[in-house]
Design an enzyme around this catalytic site. Structure first.
Site, PDB file in Angstrom:
ATOM      1  N   HIS A  72       0.837  -1.201   0.000  1.00 60.61           N
ATOM      2  CA  HIS A  72       0.000   0.000   0.000  1.00 60.61           C
ATOM      3  C   HIS A  72       0.870   1.248   0.000  1.00 60.61           C
ATOM      4  O   HIS A  72       1.969   1.239   0.534  1.00 60.61           O
ATOM      5  CB  HIS A  72      -0.888   0.041   1.246  1.00 60.61           C
ATOM      6  CG  HIS A  72      -1.991  -0.978   1.224  1.00 60.61           C
ATOM      7  ND1 HIS A  72      -2.759  -1.261   2.326  1.00 60.61           N
ATOM      8  CD2 HIS A  72      -2.456  -1.772   0.224  1.00 60.61           C
ATOM      9  CE1 HIS A  72      -3.648  -2.176   2.011  1.00 60.61           C
ATOM     10  NE2 HIS A  72      -3.482  -2.509   0.749  1.00 60.61           N
ATOM     11  N   TYR A 202      -7.505   3.252  10.084  1.00 62.67           N
ATOM     12  CA  TYR A 202      -7.425   3.415  11.537  1.00 62.67           C
ATOM     13  C   TYR A 202      -8.532   4.396  11.906  1.00 62.67           C
ATOM     14  O   TYR A 202      -8.521   5.546  11.448  1.00 62.67           O
ATOM     15  CB  TYR A 202      -6.082   4.019  11.944  1.00 62.67           C
ATOM     16  CG  TYR A 202      -4.895   3.074  11.849  1.00 62.67           C
ATOM     17  CD1 TYR A 202      -4.248   2.845  10.629  1.00 62.67           C
ATOM     18  CD2 TYR A 202      -4.419   2.421  12.976  1.00 62.67           C
ATOM     19  CE1 TYR A 202      -3.155   1.992  10.552  1.00 62.67           C
ATOM     20  CE2 TYR A 202      -3.325   1.560  12.903  1.00 62.67           C
ATOM     21  CZ  TYR A 202      -2.700   1.351  11.693  1.00 62.67           C
ATOM     22  OH  TYR A 202      -1.624   0.503  11.613  1.00 62.67           O
ATOM     23  N   PRO A 294       0.111  -2.623  19.884  1.00 57.31           N
ATOM     24  CA  PRO A 294       0.187  -2.921  18.446  1.00 57.31           C
ATOM     25  C   PRO A 294      -0.190  -1.778  17.506  1.00 57.31           C
ATOM     26  O   PRO A 294       0.025  -1.886  16.292  1.00 57.31           O
ATOM     27  CB  PRO A 294      -0.785  -4.096  18.281  1.00 57.31           C
ATOM     28  CG  PRO A 294      -1.674  -4.046  19.464  1.00 57.31           C
ATOM     29  CD  PRO A 294      -0.912  -3.424  20.569  1.00 57.31           C
ATOM     30  N   LYS A 298       4.719  -2.057  15.211  1.00 56.20           N
ATOM     31  CA  LYS A 298       6.181  -1.993  15.323  1.00 56.20           C
ATOM     32  C   LYS A 298       6.858  -3.248  15.875  1.00 56.20           C
ATOM     33  O   LYS A 298       8.064  -3.427  15.706  1.00 56.20           O
ATOM     34  CB  LYS A 298       6.589  -0.822  16.242  1.00 56.20           C
ATOM     35  CG  LYS A 298       6.411   0.537  15.624  1.00 56.20           C
ATOM     36  CD  LYS A 298       7.584   0.876  14.725  1.00 56.20           C
ATOM     37  CE  LYS A 298       7.273   1.948  13.714  1.00 56.20           C
ATOM     38  NZ  LYS A 298       6.842   1.447  12.404  1.00 56.20           N
ATOM     39  N   TYR A 386       5.977   5.401  10.751  1.00 56.75           N
ATOM     40  CA  TYR A 386       5.138   4.238  10.439  1.00 56.75           C
ATOM     41  C   TYR A 386       5.843   3.298   9.460  1.00 56.75           C
ATOM     42  O   TYR A 386       5.886   2.089   9.680  1.00 56.75           O
ATOM     43  CB  TYR A 386       3.794   4.701   9.861  1.00 56.75           C
ATOM     44  CG  TYR A 386       2.770   3.603   9.753  1.00 56.75           C
ATOM     45  CD1 TYR A 386       1.898   3.317  10.800  1.00 56.75           C
ATOM     46  CD2 TYR A 386       2.673   2.830   8.591  1.00 56.75           C
ATOM     47  CE1 TYR A 386       0.964   2.295  10.700  1.00 56.75           C
ATOM     48  CE2 TYR A 386       1.752   1.807   8.479  1.00 56.75           C
ATOM     49  CZ  TYR A 386       0.893   1.539   9.535  1.00 56.75           C
ATOM     50  OH  TYR A 386      -0.029   0.528   9.429  1.00 56.75           O
TER      51      TYR A 386
HETATM   52  P1  FAD Z   1       7.759 -14.080  19.641  1.00 61.46           P
HETATM   53  O1  FAD Z   1       7.099 -13.980  18.317  1.00 61.46           O
HETATM   54  O2  FAD Z   1       6.903 -14.041  20.850  1.00 61.46           O
HETATM   55  O3  FAD Z   1       8.592 -15.436  19.633  1.00 61.46           O
HETATM   56  C1  FAD Z   1       9.157 -15.983  20.797  1.00 61.46           C
HETATM   57  C2  FAD Z   1       9.211 -17.488  20.659  1.00 61.46           C
HETATM   58  O4  FAD Z   1       9.875 -18.016  21.814  1.00 61.46           O
HETATM   59  C3  FAD Z   1       7.826 -18.119  20.618  1.00 61.46           C
HETATM   60  O5  FAD Z   1       7.726 -18.964  19.501  1.00 61.46           O
HETATM   61  C4  FAD Z   1       7.738 -18.879  21.942  1.00 61.46           C
HETATM   62  O6  FAD Z   1       6.992 -20.075  21.836  1.00 61.46           O
HETATM   63  C5  FAD Z   1       9.203 -19.167  22.226  1.00 61.46           C
HETATM   64  N1  FAD Z   1       9.495 -19.385  23.663  1.00 61.46           N
HETATM   65  C6  FAD Z   1       8.955 -18.757  24.734  1.00 61.46           C
HETATM   66  N2  FAD Z   1       9.483 -19.241  25.870  1.00 61.46           N
HETATM   67  C7  FAD Z   1      10.374 -20.184  25.499  1.00 61.46           C
HETATM   68  C8  FAD Z   1      11.232 -21.050  26.223  1.00 61.46           C
HETATM   69  N3  FAD Z   1      11.253 -21.037  27.532  1.00 61.46           N
HETATM   70  N4  FAD Z   1      12.013 -21.893  25.533  1.00 61.46           N
HETATM   71  C9  FAD Z   1      11.995 -21.918  24.192  1.00 61.46           C
HETATM   72  N5  FAD Z   1      11.188 -21.145  23.444  1.00 61.46           N
HETATM   73  C10 FAD Z   1      10.394 -20.290  24.103  1.00 61.46           C
HETATM   74  N6  FAD Z   1       4.277  -6.274  15.091  1.00 61.46           N
HETATM   75  C11 FAD Z   1       4.521  -5.639  13.924  1.00 61.46           C
HETATM   76  O7  FAD Z   1       5.691  -5.355  13.635  1.00 61.46           O
HETATM   77  N7  FAD Z   1       3.535  -5.277  13.037  1.00 61.46           N
HETATM   78  C12 FAD Z   1       2.227  -5.540  13.320  1.00 61.46           C
HETATM   79  O8  FAD Z   1       1.355  -5.271  12.474  1.00 61.46           O
HETATM   80  C13 FAD Z   1       1.926  -6.169  14.575  1.00 61.46           C
HETATM   81  N8  FAD Z   1       0.650  -6.462  14.888  1.00 61.46           N
HETATM   82  C14 FAD Z   1       0.410  -7.200  16.001  1.00 61.46           C
HETATM   83  C15 FAD Z   1      -0.902  -7.529  16.266  1.00 61.46           C
HETATM   84  C16 FAD Z   1      -1.179  -8.284  17.395  1.00 61.46           C
HETATM   85  C17 FAD Z   1      -2.619  -8.622  17.667  1.00 61.46           C
HETATM   86  C18 FAD Z   1      -0.122  -8.754  18.259  1.00 61.46           C
HETATM   87  C19 FAD Z   1      -0.403  -9.616  19.456  1.00 61.46           C
HETATM   88  C20 FAD Z   1       1.177  -8.423  17.993  1.00 61.46           C
HETATM   89  C21 FAD Z   1       1.457  -7.640  16.877  1.00 61.46           C
HETATM   90  N9  FAD Z   1       2.769  -7.288  16.576  1.00 61.46           N
HETATM   91  C22 FAD Z   1       3.015  -6.568  15.441  1.00 61.46           C
HETATM   92  C23 FAD Z   1       3.873  -7.697  17.454  1.00 61.46           C
HETATM   93  C24 FAD Z   1       4.640  -8.937  16.975  1.00 61.46           C
HETATM   94  O9  FAD Z   1       3.760 -10.009  16.748  1.00 61.46           O
HETATM   95  C25 FAD Z   1       5.734  -9.318  18.007  1.00 61.46           C
HETATM   96  O10 FAD Z   1       6.439  -8.168  18.377  1.00 61.46           O
HETATM   97  C26 FAD Z   1       6.715 -10.366  17.439  1.00 61.46           C
HETATM   98  O11 FAD Z   1       6.117 -11.642  17.422  1.00 61.46           O
HETATM   99  C27 FAD Z   1       8.012 -10.435  18.268  1.00 61.46           C
HETATM  100  O12 FAD Z   1       8.834 -11.462  17.796  1.00 61.46           O
HETATM  101  P2  FAD Z   1       9.803 -12.250  18.770  1.00 61.46           P
HETATM  102  O13 FAD Z   1      10.523 -13.249  17.927  1.00 61.46           O
HETATM  103  O14 FAD Z   1      10.587 -11.301  19.568  1.00 61.46           O
HETATM  104  O15 FAD Z   1       8.867 -12.964  19.832  1.00 61.46           O
HETATM  105  C1  DHB Z   2      -2.215  -5.011  11.717  1.00 64.26           C
HETATM  106  C2  DHB Z   2      -1.811  -4.962  13.036  1.00 64.26           C
HETATM  107  C3  DHB Z   2      -1.486  -3.754  13.587  1.00 64.26           C
HETATM  108  O1  DHB Z   2      -1.080  -3.687  14.860  1.00 64.26           O
HETATM  109  C4  DHB Z   2      -1.571  -2.582  12.842  1.00 64.26           C
HETATM  110  O2  DHB Z   2      -1.259  -1.398  13.423  1.00 64.26           O
HETATM  111  C5  DHB Z   2      -1.956  -2.634  11.529  1.00 64.26           C
HETATM  112  C6  DHB Z   2      -2.287  -3.869  10.961  1.00 64.26           C
HETATM  113  C7  DHB Z   2      -2.558  -6.337  11.137  1.00 64.26           C
HETATM  114  O3  DHB Z   2      -2.516  -7.326  11.870  1.00 64.26           O
HETATM  115  O4  DHB Z   2      -2.872  -6.392   9.946  1.00 64.26           O
END
Ligand code: FAD
Ligand code: DHB
Length: 401
Positions: A72, A202, A294, A298, A386
Site C-alpha cells: 500500500h 485506523y 500494536p 512496530k 510508520y
Molecule cells: P515471539 O514472536 O513471541 O517469539 C518468541 C518465541 O519463543 C515463541 O515462539 C515462543 O513459543 C518461544 N518461547 C517462549 N518461551 C520459550 C522457552 N522457555 N524456551 C523456548 N522457546 C520459548 N508487530 C509488527 O511489527 N507489526 C504488526 O502489524 C503487529 N501487529 C500485532 C498484532 C497483534 C494482535 C499482536 C499480538 C502483535 C502484533 N505485533 C506486530 C507484534 C509482533 O507479533 C511481536 O512483536 C513479534 O512476534 C516479536 O517477535 P519475537 O521473535 O521477539 O517474539
Molecule cells: C495489523 C496490526 C497492527 O497492529 C496494525 O497497526 C496494523 C495492521 C494487522 O494485523 O494487519
C-alpha cells in the site's frame, strides 16, 4: 552439544538471527517450546516496515512475500465521520506499507533454516540458562522426549518473547524495567470477506478505536478496542460487526463488507522495556526485551532491527575478535526501541477512546487528529515513523547482507 550461538525461541527474532548468522558461516542451535505447526499457525502481526521487507529480500527469503504480500502507498485515518488519507509513499520518498502476515514470515524462515541444514528443536521444556558471566555459557532443557540436553555456547540469544525466561536470568539488581499498561485491549478477528477499503483504515470513534486491515483478497483482519476485563464470550460475531460498522462509519456512503468470522482473540496492550538488553554473554532480542502496543505495527519490525544489530556485532567478533559493538549492543538497540515505543504510545493515545479524559483532553485529542491529517509536516513525521526509521549510521549492519 556445542555451538557458537544458542538461540532460545523460534519467533521472528530467533529465526532471522539464525538465518543471518548462517549466511556468514556462524553456527547456531535454536530451541523452541512450541511445535512447528503451532508457530506456523499463530496469527499475529501483519505490517512490515520497509527495512524488514528489504532485509527479507536481500537475504534471499523474500520471494513468497513479493508474490503474496500486499503493498500500500498510504493509510486512512477516520474520526468524526471524516476520512483522511495519508500518502506515505509520497511523504517518505517512495516507501511502502507492506502487509504480509507474521506466520508467513515464520514459514519462510523455517524453510530457509531446514534448507541450510541448521539445527532447530521444537517442543522443548524446562529451559535454564547458566554461566552467563563466564566464557562458556550454557542452556539446559528437556527435549521433546523428556530427556535432558545441554548446549554449551560462545553466546546466547534470548529471543523467547515477552514471558522470557532469558530476561529473568539477568540479575534483578541489574535490570531496570519500564512499563505502561493501557486500560483497554484489542479484539482481533479474521473474516472471510473482500476488503472494504483499498488501504488500512485506523478509526477513532467516541465509542472506541477500530482498525480495518487485510490479509488476502478473500480474508480481512479487523480489530476493536475492548475493555481489558472482556472475554471472547462477551463478543458474539453480531456484536463485533455492529461495533465495527459504528466505529468505521463515515459521512459518505462507505460500507463495511461483512463475512463469516473464522478466528478471534483478545490481546492486552502494554509498553515494556528492559534495560539493559544484555548481561555477560546473554543478549535479548525482540519481545523478550521490549513490548509495544500494536497500534503502530512496530513489534515484529523492532525484533528484526535488534537481530540485525546483534548479527553485525557477532560478525565483528568472529571476524576479528572485536567486541566493541557487542558491548554496546543494548545502548545501540535502545535508541531505536525508545523511538518506536514513543511512536506506538503516540498512535495508541491518538486513536483510542480514553474513558478518563476530561472534555478538554478530548478536544485536544480531536485537534491532534485534525492536525496530523492536514499538516504536511505532521503527516510526514507520522509517515516516516510508520514505514520505519532507518537504522542509525553506527548501527548500519551493512555487513549482515
Ligand atoms: P515471539 O514472536 O513471541 O517469539 C518468541 C518465541 O519463543 C515463541 O515462539 C515462543 O513459543 C518461544 N518461547 C517462549 N518461551 C520459550 C522457552 N522457555 N524456551 C523456548 N522457546 C520459548 N508487530 C509488527 O511489527 N507489526 C504488526 O502489524 C503487529 N501487529 C500485532 C498484532 C497483534 C494482535 C499482536 C499480538 C502483535 C502484533 N505485533 C506486530 C507484534 C509482533 O507479533 C511481536 O512483536 C513479534 O512476534 C516479536 O517477535 P519475537 O521473535 O521477539 O517474539
Ligand atoms: C495489523 C496490526 C497492527 O497492529 C496494525 O497497526 C496494523 C495492521 C494487522 O494485523 O494487519
Amino acid at each position: 552439544m556445542r555451538t557458537q550461538i544458542g538461540i532460545i525461541g523460534a519467533g521472528p527474532a530467533g529465526l532471522m538471527l539464525a538465518h543471518l548468522l548462517q549466511r556468514k558461516g556462524i553456527e547456531s542451535v535454536i530451541i523452541e517450546s512450541r511445535s512447528r505447526m503451532e508457530i506456523e499457525r499463530t496469527i499475529r502481526a501483519g505490517v512490515l516496515e520497509q527495512m524488514t521487507v528489504d532485509l527479507l529480500n536481500e537475504t534471499g527469503v523474500g520471494e513468497r512475500m513479493m508474490k503474496k504480500g500486499i503493498f500500500h502507498e498510504g493509510i486512512e485515518i477516520r474520526y468524526n465521520g471524516k476520512r483522511r488519507r495519508i500518502d506515505m509513499h509520497h511523504l517518505t520518498g517512495g516507501k511502502y506499507v507492506t502487509i504480509y502476515p507474521q506466520h508467513e514470515v515464520i514459514k519462510d524462515l523455517i524453510a530457509a533454516r531446514i534448507n541450510a541444514g541448521g539445527k532447530m528443536f521444537f517442543n522443548v521444556s524446562d529451559v535454564c540458562l547458566s554461566g552467563l558471566d563466564t566464557a562458556k555459557p550454557n542452556i539446559s532443557y528437556l527435549n521433546e522426549s523428556g530427556e535432558k540436553e545441554e548446549i554449551i555456547c560462545d553466546y546466547i540469544a534470548g529471543c523467547d518473547g515477552f514471558h522470557s525466561p532469558s530476561r529473568q536470568s539477568i540479575p534483578a539488581e541489574i535490570r531496570k524495567e519500564y512499563q505502561k499498561i493501557y486500560p483497554y485491549s484489542w479484539l482481533g478477528i479474521l473474516a472471510e470477506a473482500p476488503p472494504s477499503a483499498p488501504e488500512l483504515v485506523y478509526a477513532h470513534h467516541e465509542d472506541g478505536f477500530a482498525l480495518h486491515s487485510t490479509r488476502t483478497p478473500e480474508i480481512q483482519r479487523l480489530y476493536l478496542q475492548v475493555n481489558p476485563e472482556d472475554s471472547i464470550d462477551d463478543w458474539p460475531d453480531e456484536r463485533i460487526w455492529e461495533k465495527l460498522r459504528l466505529r468505521l462509519s463515515t459521512e459518505d456512503e462507505w460500507t463495511l463488507i461483512e463475512g463469516p468470522v473464522i478466528q478471534k482473540n483478545i490481546v492486552p496492550m502494554r509498553s515494556f522495556i528492559c534495560d539493559p538488553m544484555q548481561y555477560g554473554r546473554l543478549f535479548l532480542a525482540g519481545d523478550s526485551a521490549h513490548i509495544v502496543p500494536p497500534t503502530g505495527a512496530k513489534g515484529l519490525n523492532l525484533a528484526m532491527a535488534d537481530v540485525q544489530i546483534l548479527a553485525g556485532a557477532l560478525f565483528d567478533y568472529y571476524a576479528s575478535g572485536e567486541t566493541g559493538r557487542l558491548e554496546r549492543y543494548s545502548e545501540i538497540c535502545l535508541r531505536r526501541v525508545w523511538k518506536a515505543e514513543r511512536f506506538s504510545w503516540y498512535m495508541t493515545s491518538l486513536l483510542h477512546r480514553h474513558r478518563d479524559y476530561t472534555p478538554f483532553d478530548y478536544q485536544i485529542q480531536l485537534a491532534e487528529l485534525d492536525h496530523v491529517t492536514t499538516s504536511k509536516a505532521a503527516a510526514q513525521s507520522l509517515s516516516e515513523n510508520y514505514v520505519g526509521l532507518p537504522l542509525e549510521f553506527e548501527e548500519q549492519p551493512l555487513s549482515v547482507i
